[in-house]
Scaffold this active site. Structure first.
Site: not given
Ligand code: UDX
Ligand code: UDX
Length: 464
Positions: A15-16, A89, A131, A160, A164, A275-276
């Site tokens: 993400v970063g 992070v 998140t 965000e 991906e 994520c999910f």
């Protein structure tokens, strides 16, 4: 050159890295620096081989790196020198103590907040990009508020939403950008500064603002809704297999209803990605924490269906290959959790590979971008595993192909050539309904899609 603003991001991950590259690209008069405790990762960002594969990322890094985008190791200095600090992070699922297996592990976030506090000598805007559970900003604020002297911090939430594999196009043209803040004078001023950055390339109507708690919760809910659609269609794929309905036809008919929409209705081997699962578990934990057990159970079922779908896929392989895989060679085509990424975090392929190994099958893994990560994931697993990038070499001598990632290149494979090199009867288990099943059946394969009638030469289908 004197820059208009200095922006820092702590956390140079999936993400970063890409999100800061986009800000640097769109705001050449801003200086953007990305730091990370992992020094090797910073070296990789400064090298020709970036640590993250994303279509279009290389080109933007080439344009900006060393001009107004910097990857640096001196975290403390950078905190001092920058006024706007994004925190990106990782917040993995907690593996210990209260909430283990569900709650988010916020230790890295807290450590980062303390680091910011310790090294700040001027007011800062601190932006949560990771998140997080609702109310995390409160903890962040409380830590930062313990500053001695007059230094003030404003905490904003700016989750965000990029996915991906399409990170750069999502960042360039997002459905929306969400910025949550406190509704105090200084909160609103800080929010306006962040709005200014995004307004450089994103239309005003797509930049939405909210209170900070809504912003934190919206990210969890967006991911939960997306995952829920995948589990919903996957649950129906099981019913299709029993009733001779075809999941692609059902998804098309259902998705054409404007109220439902056609996206995220592709039946699959199950969702993966960092994520999910993590975010739904987090939501489940929050609901239980607040005594909303029915709501927690509802969302937890999304994960249960995802596990069920992977188990079903595995049972299908075993059942259709005469209930024994011992000594058989299975070629896995695609190990990444989705196409166009090398990321294998929570990829169903990890689970399926382990199940195959448990059956004493020999596994050959092929993937254009994820072999390095696959080897790391399976480093401690026992059994016969090989990694071969070329799909033709990988498939040669195998009894079955399991298509687990929707890489475009698999559509274009010469299945005639592959069939010739395989042990007969040759099987294809298409976990993505991705290739031309009829064509493969005509070549000689027995083909088992998801949620569609199998194209098999064996009459009695085992029931799974
Ligand atoms: C992470 C979170 O997992 C996700 O919830 C959030 O939405 C965005 O940030 P991602 O970028 O995919 O996602 O994680 P990862 O690739 O693991 O990157 C996090 C980086 O932070 C790592 O490079 C890690 O070394 C770094 N980090 C971690 C720090 O710099 N400092 C720390 O204290 C901890
Ligand atoms: C997700 C969210 O989409 C993004 O907004 C958020 O910021 C991070 O989490 P990501 O996990 O990168 O992004 O990829 P996504 O495209 O959402 O796919 C997640 C998983 O669902 C993949 O394994 C994918 O193959 C699967 N999927 C997706 C399906 O099985 N069927 C579908 O129809 C869509």
């Amino acid at each position: 050159m004197k820059f208009k603003k200095n922006i820092l991001c702590i956390g140079a991950g999936y993400v970063g890295g890409p999100s800061m590259a986009m800000i640097a690209h769109k705001c050449p008069d801003y200086r953007v620096t990305v730091v990370d405790i992992n020094k090797a990762r910073i070296d990789a960002w400064n090298s020709a081989e970036l640590p993250v594969y994303e279509p279009g990322l290389d080109a933007i890094i080439k344009k900006t790196r060393g001009k107004n985008l910097f990857f640096a190791k001196d975290i403390e200095n950078q905190i001092q020198e920058n006024d706007i600090i994004f925190v990106s992070v990782n917040t993995p699922t907690k593996t210990f103590g209260a909430g283990a297996g569900k709650a988010a592990d916020l230790q890295f976030l807290e450590k980062t907040a303390r680091q910011i506090l310790e090294h700040s000598q001027s007011p800062k805007i601190v932006i949560e990009k990771s998140t997080l559970p609702v109310k995390t900003a409160l903890a962040m604020e409380r830590i930062l508020a313990s500053a001695k002297g007059k230094i003030t911090f404003d905490v904003l939430s700016n989750p965000e939403f990029m996915a991906e594999g399409s990170a750069m196009t999502d960042l360039e043209n997002p459905d929306r950008v969400l910025i949550g803040s406190r509704e105090t004078q200084s909160g609103l001023t800080a929010r306006a500064q962040l709005v200014d950055i995004y307004a450089r390339w994103i239309p005003a109507e797509k930049i939405i603002t909210s209170n900070i708690w809504s912003s934190e919760l919206s990210k969890l809910v967006a991911n939960a809704f997306l995952a829920q659609r995948v589990s919903s269609i996957n649950s129906i794929s099981a019913l299709c297999e029993k009733t001779d309905a075809d999941i692609s036809e059902v998804a098309r008919a259902v998705g054409m209803d404007g109220r439902i929409g056609s996206k995220f209705l592709k039946a699959s081997i199950g969702f993966g990605g960092s994520c999910f699962k993590k975010d739904i578990l987090n939501l489940v934990y929050l609901c239980s924490y607040y005594g909303l057990q029915e709501v927690a159970d509802y969302w937890e079922s999304v994960i249960k269906i995802n596990e069920y779908q992977q188990d079903r896929f595995m049972a299908n392989i075993l059942g259709n290959m005469f209930n024994t895989l011992a000594g058989k060679k299975i070629c896995i085509l695609g190990f990444a959790f989705k196409a166009d990424t090398g990321d294998t975090r929570e990829s169903p392929a990890v689970y399926i590979t382990r199940k195959l190994l448990a059956e004493h099958a020999e596994v050959v893994i092929s993937d254009p971008k994820a072999l390095k990560n696959a080897a790391i994931d399976l480093a401690h697993d026992e059994g016969k595993i090989s990694y071969i990038e070329d799909p033709y070499r990988a498939a040669s001598g195998c009894h079955a192909l399991a298509i687990l990632t929707d890489w475009e290149l698999y559509k274009k494979l010469d299945f005639q050539k592959i069939y010739k090199s395989m042990i007969k009867p040759a099987f294809i288990f298409d976990g993505r309904n991705f290739i031309d099943h009829k064509k493969c059946f005509d070549i000689g394969f027995n083909v088992y899609p998801i949620g569609k009638p199998a194209l098999s030469r064996f009459e009695d289908q085992p029931s799974v």
